[in-house]
Design a protein around this motif. Sequence first.
Motif, PDB file in Angstrom:
ATOM      1  N   PRO A   1       0.769  -1.313   0.054  1.00 13.74           N
ATOM      2  CA  PRO A   1       0.056   0.034  -0.012  1.00 13.74           C
ATOM      3  C   PRO A   1       0.796   1.234   0.016  1.00 13.74           C
ATOM      4  CG  PRO A   1      -0.994  -1.614   1.611  1.00 13.74           C
ATOM      5  CD  PRO A   1       0.327  -2.271   1.054  1.00 13.74           C
ATOM      6  N   MET A   2       2.015   1.217   0.336  1.00  8.48           N
ATOM      7  CA  MET A   2       2.963   2.293   0.447  1.00  8.48           C
ATOM      8  C   MET A   2       3.756   2.347  -0.966  1.00  8.48           C
ATOM      9  SD  MET A   2       1.923   3.528   3.200  1.00  8.48           S
ATOM     10  CE  MET A   2       3.324   4.908   3.386  1.00  8.48           C
ATOM     11  N   GLY A   3       3.487   1.614  -2.001  1.00 10.83           N
ATOM     12  CA  GLY A   3       3.880   1.520  -2.954  1.00 10.83           C
ATOM     13  C   GLY A   3       5.457   0.840  -3.208  1.00 10.83           C
ATOM     14  N   ARG A   4       5.884   0.102  -2.101  1.00 14.87           N
ATOM     15  CA  ARG A   4       7.326  -0.422  -2.088  1.00 14.87           C
ATOM     16  C   ARG A   4       7.261  -1.727  -2.916  1.00 14.87           C
ATOM     17  NH1 ARG A   4      10.884  -0.641   2.302  1.00 14.87           N
ATOM     18  NH2 ARG A   4       9.311   0.580   3.617  1.00 14.87           N
ATOM     19  N   THR A   5       8.102  -2.304  -3.729  1.00 10.56           N
ATOM     20  CA  THR A   5       7.933  -3.399  -4.468  1.00 10.56           C
ATOM     21  C   THR A   5       8.739  -4.452  -3.595  1.00 10.56           C
ATOM     22  OG1 THR A   5       9.934  -3.181  -5.704  1.00 10.56           O
ATOM     23  CG2 THR A   5       8.364  -1.972  -6.308  1.00 10.56           C
ATOM     24  N   GLU A   6       8.813  -5.659  -4.300  1.00 12.17           N
ATOM     25  CA  GLU A   6       9.415  -6.729  -3.585  1.00 12.17           C
ATOM     26  C   GLU A   6      10.886  -6.694  -3.674  1.00 12.17           C
ATOM     27  OE1 GLU A   6       8.456 -10.732  -5.008  1.00 12.17           O
ATOM     28  OE2 GLU A   6       6.180 -10.147  -5.025  1.00 12.17           O
ATOM     29  N   VAL A   7      11.529  -5.634  -4.173  1.00  4.91           N
ATOM     30  CA  VAL A   7      12.957  -5.425  -4.145  1.00  4.91           C
ATOM     31  C   VAL A   7      13.311  -3.980  -3.495  1.00  4.91           C
ATOM     32  CG1 VAL A   7      14.992  -4.715  -5.868  1.00  4.91           C
ATOM     33  CG2 VAL A   7      13.306  -6.342  -6.646  1.00  4.91           C
ATOM     34  N   ALA A   8      14.225  -4.356  -2.632  1.00  5.51           N
ATOM     35  CA  ALA A   8      14.424  -3.328  -1.755  1.00  5.51           C
ATOM     36  C   ALA A   8      15.076  -2.083  -2.377  1.00  5.51           C
ATOM     37  CB  ALA A   8      15.719  -3.643  -0.774  1.00  5.51           C
ATOM     38  N   GLY A   9      14.340  -0.894  -1.953  1.00  4.51           N
ATOM     39  CA  GLY A   9      14.817   0.421  -2.799  1.00  4.51           C
ATOM     40  C   GLY A   9      14.005   0.852  -3.773  1.00  4.51           C
ATOM     41  N   VAL A  10      13.161  -0.178  -4.330  1.00  8.70           N
ATOM     42  CA  VAL A  10      12.421   0.376  -5.505  1.00  8.70           C
ATOM     43  C   VAL A  10      11.100   0.291  -5.136  1.00  8.70           C
ATOM     44  CG1 VAL A  10      11.837  -0.595  -7.532  1.00  8.70           C
ATOM     45  CG2 VAL A  10      14.115  -1.208  -6.969  1.00  8.70           C
ATOM     46  N   TRP A  11      10.606   1.723  -5.944  1.00 12.02           N
ATOM     47  CA  TRP A  11       9.051   1.725  -5.391  1.00 12.02           C
ATOM     48  C   TRP A  11       8.390   2.052  -6.639  1.00 12.02           C
ATOM     49  CZ3 TRP A  11       8.348   2.711   0.036  1.00 12.02           C
ATOM     50  CH2 TRP A  11       9.397   2.410   0.840  1.00 12.02           C
ATOM     51  N   VAL A  12       7.067   2.096  -6.663  1.00  8.85           N
ATOM     52  CA  VAL A  12       6.290   2.282  -7.884  1.00  8.85           C
ATOM     53  C   VAL A  12       4.888   3.124  -7.489  1.00  8.85           C
ATOM     54  CG1 VAL A  12       6.997   0.462  -9.271  1.00  8.85           C
ATOM     55  CG2 VAL A  12       5.242   0.141  -7.602  1.00  8.85           C
ATOM     56  N   ALA A  13       4.307   3.949  -8.555  1.00  8.53           N
ATOM     57  CA  ALA A  13       3.089   4.696  -8.224  1.00  8.53           C
ATOM     58  C   ALA A  13       2.390   4.925  -9.324  1.00  8.53           C
ATOM     59  CB  ALA A  13       3.361   6.036  -7.431  1.00  8.53           C
ATOM     60  N   GLY A  14       1.159   5.131  -9.372  1.00  8.18           N
ATOM     61  CA  GLY A  14       0.421   5.410 -10.630  1.00  8.18           C
ATOM     62  C   GLY A  14       0.319   3.968 -11.528  1.00  8.18           C
ATOM     63  N   ASN A  15      -0.107   4.349 -12.713  1.00  7.34           N
ATOM     64  CA  ASN A  15      -0.609   3.353 -13.824  1.00  7.34           C
ATOM     65  C   ASN A  15       0.278   2.170 -13.967  1.00  7.34           C
ATOM     66  OD1 ASN A  15      -2.541   5.554 -15.879  1.00  7.34           O
ATOM     67  ND2 ASN A  15      -2.967   4.403 -13.996  1.00  7.34           N
ATOM     68  N   VAL A  16       1.740   2.175 -13.489  1.00  7.60           N
ATOM     69  CA  VAL A  16       2.490   0.977 -13.671  1.00  7.60           C
ATOM     70  C   VAL A  16       2.251  -0.079 -12.616  1.00  7.60           C
ATOM     71  CG1 VAL A  16       4.218   1.972 -12.009  1.00  7.60           C
ATOM     72  CG2 VAL A  16       4.936   0.607 -14.080  1.00  7.60           C
TER      73      VAL A  16
END
Length: 326
Positions: free
Chosen positions: A273-288
Amino acid sequence: MTARAPAPAGREVDVLIVGGGPAGLAAALVLGRSRRTVLVVDAGEPRNAPAAAMHSFLTRDGTPPDELRAIARTEVAGYGVHLHDGRAVTASWVGDRSRHEERFRVELQDGATVLARRLVVTAGLVDELPQVEGLAQRWGRDVVHCPYCHGWEVRDRTIGVLATSPVALHHVGLFRQLSDRVVYLRHTGPELDADQAATLAARDIEVVEGEVVAVESADDRLTGVCLADGRRVPLEALAVAPRFAARSDLLAGLGVPVVDHPSGNGVHVPADPMGRTEVAGVWVAGNVTDPMAQVIAAAAQGNTVGAAVNADLVTEDMTRARVVAC
């Protein structure tokens, strides 16, 4: 006061944001206000480029997408955020994770290299449209997808809903809310069972069998569709559910997973829910990560990610300071 060094392409930054739409710029705004060095790399390929205006964005309803981005770019630049028009092509790890010195090394298409402590990808998605002659030329005008984005603009018209998957049955119900003249074009979608057919009939939704091969227009207005058997169905608007293809190529080298979206209409990058992916240090937001997010929701996700990334960096700064002190 903490001084903030310049951060053009070729230098190290706290956060590199790939994608300069509402999600990326909202994240940049939060991070810039937190005195982080931030670089936004934007390829200039917004998903909503074909649309003349965006809708359902409180206080900005009807604003052209380019106008919103221009306002946002000016705002983030006022907080020291650096903007670079270009494309990020590869990403890799460098440094020592055990000493909290790991960095992302991102190569840009123009040959520049950026080192970043955190990577935020907000590059959006590509709408893969059905291969129907004339459809792409009307996309974002009178060939539409989202009833909340453009449904009001086609209200009370004769609206066709092009079925390419089971999602179309949900789609047709949403557009029936906007007009009492809705046609369900089964096209390549699954056959209707008795209950589904009865439901559509109860809502006075006409069902047209046969594959659609072309979209017709005259005087720059959609006038109908042609079927493979030569029949023509008069229409004033056409609703299409495209396949979502997340712009995630940059993440492949980092091992960030890309999975089927629960809707069955494409792929996305999963995140918490905070945009954190399974890989440390990588975040996503929006339509991706959320193909259904409208502009206001994408901006809200960017705001959340910006705060979460800053908090993550604060924790690392505290840990690093303690290690150095020892």
